[in-house]
Design a protein around this motif. Sequence first.
Motif, PDB file in Angstrom:
ATOM      1  N   THR A  71      86.474  80.313  79.849  1.00 33.51           N
ATOM      2  CA  THR A  71      87.650  79.543  79.404  1.00 33.51           C
ATOM      3  C   THR A  71      87.245  78.458  78.419  1.00 33.51           C
ATOM      4  O   THR A  71      87.964  78.209  77.439  1.00 33.51           O
ATOM      5  N   LYS A  72      86.100  77.816  78.639  1.00 37.75           N
ATOM      6  CA  LYS A  72      85.650  76.771  77.711  1.00 37.75           C
ATOM      7  C   LYS A  72      85.234  77.359  76.371  1.00 37.75           C
ATOM      8  O   LYS A  72      85.542  76.804  75.310  1.00 37.75           O
ATOM      9  N   VAL A  73      84.547  78.494  76.398  1.00 38.97           N
ATOM     10  CA  VAL A  73      84.156  79.156  75.150  1.00 38.97           C
ATOM     11  C   VAL A  73      85.397  79.616  74.398  1.00 38.97           C
ATOM     12  O   VAL A  73      85.474  79.498  73.167  1.00 38.97           O
ATOM     13  N   ASP A  74      86.390  80.125  75.126  1.00 35.98           N
ATOM     14  CA  ASP A  74      87.635  80.553  74.494  1.00 35.98           C
ATOM     15  C   ASP A  74      88.327  79.367  73.829  1.00 35.98           C
ATOM     16  O   ASP A  74      88.830  79.477  72.707  1.00 35.98           O
ATOM     17  N   GLY A  75      88.330  78.223  74.485  1.00 29.54           N
ATOM     18  CA  GLY A  75      88.923  77.017  73.889  1.00 29.54           C
ATOM     19  C   GLY A  75      88.173  76.562  72.657  1.00 29.54           C
ATOM     20  O   GLY A  75      88.783  76.166  71.657  1.00 29.54           O
ATOM     21  N   GLN A  76      86.843  76.624  72.704  1.00 34.44           N
ATOM     22  CA  GLN A  76      86.048  76.221  71.547  1.00 34.44           C
ATOM     23  C   GLN A  76      86.281  77.178  70.381  1.00 34.44           C
ATOM     24  O   GLN A  76      86.406  76.754  69.230  1.00 34.44           O
ATOM     25  N   TRP A  77      86.347  78.475  70.665  1.00 27.72           N
ATOM     26  CA  TRP A  77      86.597  79.461  69.623  1.00 27.72           C
ATOM     27  C   TRP A  77      87.959  79.230  68.970  1.00 27.72           C
ATOM     28  O   TRP A  77      88.100  79.258  67.751  1.00 27.72           O
ATOM     29  N   LYS A  78      88.977  78.973  69.789  1.00 26.92           N
ATOM     30  CA  LYS A  78      90.320  78.742  69.260  1.00 26.92           C
ATOM     31  C   LYS A  78      90.372  77.461  68.430  1.00 26.92           C
ATOM     32  O   LYS A  78      91.090  77.384  67.435  1.00 26.92           O
ATOM     33  N   LEU A  79      89.605  76.452  68.819  1.00 20.75           N
ATOM     34  CA  LEU A  79      89.549  75.218  68.050  1.00 20.75           C
ATOM     35  C   LEU A  79      88.953  75.465  66.665  1.00 20.75           C
ATOM     36  O   LEU A  79      89.496  75.003  65.646  1.00 20.75           O
ATOM     37  N   TYR A  80      87.861  76.222  66.596  1.00 22.19           N
ATOM     38  CA  TYR A  80      87.260  76.541  65.303  1.00 22.19           C
ATOM     39  C   TYR A  80      88.211  77.373  64.447  1.00 22.19           C
ATOM     40  O   TYR A  80      88.320  77.150  63.233  1.00 22.19           O
ATOM     41  N   CYS A  81      88.899  78.326  65.058  1.00 22.45           N
ATOM     42  CA  CYS A  81      89.858  79.144  64.305  1.00 22.45           C
ATOM     43  C   CYS A  81      91.012  78.292  63.786  1.00 22.45           C
ATOM     44  O   CYS A  81      91.482  78.494  62.668  1.00 22.45           O
ATOM     45  N   MET A  82      91.464  77.337  64.597  1.00 17.53           N
ATOM     46  CA  MET A  82      92.546  76.464  64.170  1.00 17.53           C
ATOM     47  C   MET A  82      92.114  75.609  62.973  1.00 17.53           C
ATOM     48  O   MET A  82      92.865  75.450  62.007  1.00 17.53           O
ATOM     49  N   VAL A  83      90.888  75.086  63.015  1.00 15.95           N
ATOM     50  CA  VAL A  83      90.378  74.299  61.893  1.00 15.95           C
ATOM     51  C   VAL A  83      90.302  75.164  60.638  1.00 15.95           C
ATOM     52  O   VAL A  83      90.676  74.731  59.542  1.00 15.95           O
ATOM     53  N   HIS A  84      89.841  76.404  60.789  1.00 21.97           N
ATOM     54  CA  HIS A  84      89.759  77.316  59.645  1.00 21.97           C
ATOM     55  C   HIS A  84      91.146  77.545  59.040  1.00 21.97           C
ATOM     56  O   HIS A  84      91.321  77.487  57.820  1.00 21.97           O
ATOM     57  N   ASN A  85      92.144  77.789  59.890  1.00 25.00           N
ATOM     58  CA  ASN A  85      93.494  78.058  59.399  1.00 25.00           C
ATOM     59  C   ASN A  85      94.116  76.822  58.750  1.00 25.00           C
ATOM     60  O   ASN A  85      94.811  76.933  57.737  1.00 25.00           O
ATOM     61  N   ILE A  86      93.867  75.651  59.303  1.00 25.04           N
ATOM     62  CA  ILE A  86      94.398  74.418  58.700  1.00 25.04           C
ATOM     63  C   ILE A  86      93.771  74.183  57.331  1.00 25.04           C
ATOM     64  O   ILE A  86      94.455  73.797  56.374  1.00 25.04           O
ATOM     65  N   GLU A  87      92.462  74.420  57.220  1.00 24.21           N
ATOM     66  CA  GLU A  87      91.812  74.282  55.908  1.00 24.21           C
ATOM     67  C   GLU A  87      92.384  75.272  54.908  1.00 24.21           C
ATOM     68  O   GLU A  87      92.561  74.953  53.737  1.00 24.21           O
ATOM     69  N   LYS A  88      92.660  76.499  55.353  1.00 21.51           N
ATOM     70  CA  LYS A  88      93.236  77.492  54.460  1.00 21.51           C
ATOM     71  C   LYS A  88      94.604  77.038  53.951  1.00 21.51           C
ATOM     72  O   LYS A  88      94.912  77.168  52.760  1.00 21.51           O
ATOM     73  N   LEU A  89      95.408  76.504  54.842  1.00 20.28           N
ATOM     74  CA  LEU A  89      96.720  76.005  54.417  1.00 20.28           C
ATOM     75  C   LEU A  89      96.566  74.845  53.437  1.00 20.28           C
ATOM     76  O   LEU A  89      97.307  74.751  52.456  1.00 20.28           O
ATOM     77  N   GLY A  90      95.613  73.966  53.698  1.00 18.58           N
ATOM     78  CA  GLY A  90      95.392  72.836  52.801  1.00 18.58           C
ATOM     79  C   GLY A  90      94.898  73.242  51.433  1.00 18.58           C
ATOM     80  O   GLY A  90      95.298  72.676  50.416  1.00 18.58           O
ATOM     81  N   HIS A  91      94.060  74.253  51.371  1.00 18.49           N
ATOM     82  CA  HIS A  91      93.499  74.687  50.076  1.00 18.49           C
ATOM     83  C   HIS A  91      94.491  75.484  49.248  1.00 18.49           C
ATOM     84  O   HIS A  91      94.371  75.555  48.031  1.00 18.49           O
ATOM     85  N   HIS A  92      95.486  76.074  49.884  1.00 17.70           N
ATOM     86  CA  HIS A  92      96.445  76.901  49.146  1.00 17.70           C
ATOM     87  C   HIS A  92      97.722  76.169  48.806  1.00 17.70           C
ATOM     88  O   HIS A  92      98.739  76.780  48.510  1.00 17.70           O
ATOM     89  N   GLY A  93      97.706  74.841  48.871  1.00 15.91           N
ATOM     90  CA  GLY A  93      98.841  74.081  48.386  1.00 15.91           C
ATOM     91  C   GLY A  93      99.932  73.819  49.385  1.00 15.91           C
ATOM     92  O   GLY A  93     100.982  73.288  49.030  1.00 15.91           O
ATOM     93  N   TYR A  94      99.724  74.166  50.641  1.00 16.25           N
ATOM     94  CA  TYR A  94     100.767  73.924  51.631  1.00 16.25           C
ATOM     95  C   TYR A  94     100.911  72.437  51.919  1.00 16.25           C
ATOM     96  O   TYR A  94     101.973  71.968  52.278  1.00 16.25           O
ATOM     97  N   ALA A  95      99.836  71.674  51.730  1.00 12.35           N
ATOM     98  CA  ALA A  95      99.862  70.241  52.053  1.00 12.35           C
ATOM     99  C   ALA A  95     100.659  69.435  51.019  1.00 12.35           C
ATOM    100  O   ALA A  95     101.097  68.333  51.318  1.00 12.35           O
ATOM    101  N   ASN A  96     100.842  69.972  49.829  1.00 13.64           N
ATOM    102  CA  ASN A  96     101.538  69.204  48.769  1.00 13.64           C
ATOM    103  C   ASN A  96     103.014  69.288  48.892  1.00 13.64           C
ATOM    104  O   ASN A  96     103.747  70.023  49.113  1.00 13.64           O
TER     105      ASN A  96
END
Length: 96
Positions: A71-96
């Motif tokens: 369960t802890k590894v699953d949470g850590q994996w999901k956290l890294y995936c969430m950071v990756h997806n947020i960065e993708k949204l930020g780089h593609h202009g969603y933040a503006n």
Amino acid sequence: LRTPDKTKVRQVAFFRGKRDGVESHTERMKRRIDSDQGKQMIGARFASVEPVFGNLRHNKRLDRFTLRGRTKVDGQWKLYCMVHNIEKLGHHGYAN
């Protein structure tokens, strides 16, 4: 040997070079990848999942999990995936 009294096993290696007329597995794979079908296959792989794992392993330095337990590894994996997806949204202009 440096210390023959401590070394129990001795090994001998014979280097014969490449075999004549026999295609190696590496050469066969290079030929498959350089074909038209191979280029499509590699292009599809790079367009899908592999860059995500490359980003997480290299840029985010996720070489191994720091927590123990499923369960802890699953949470850590999901956290890294969430950071990756947020960065993708930020780089593609969603933040503006």
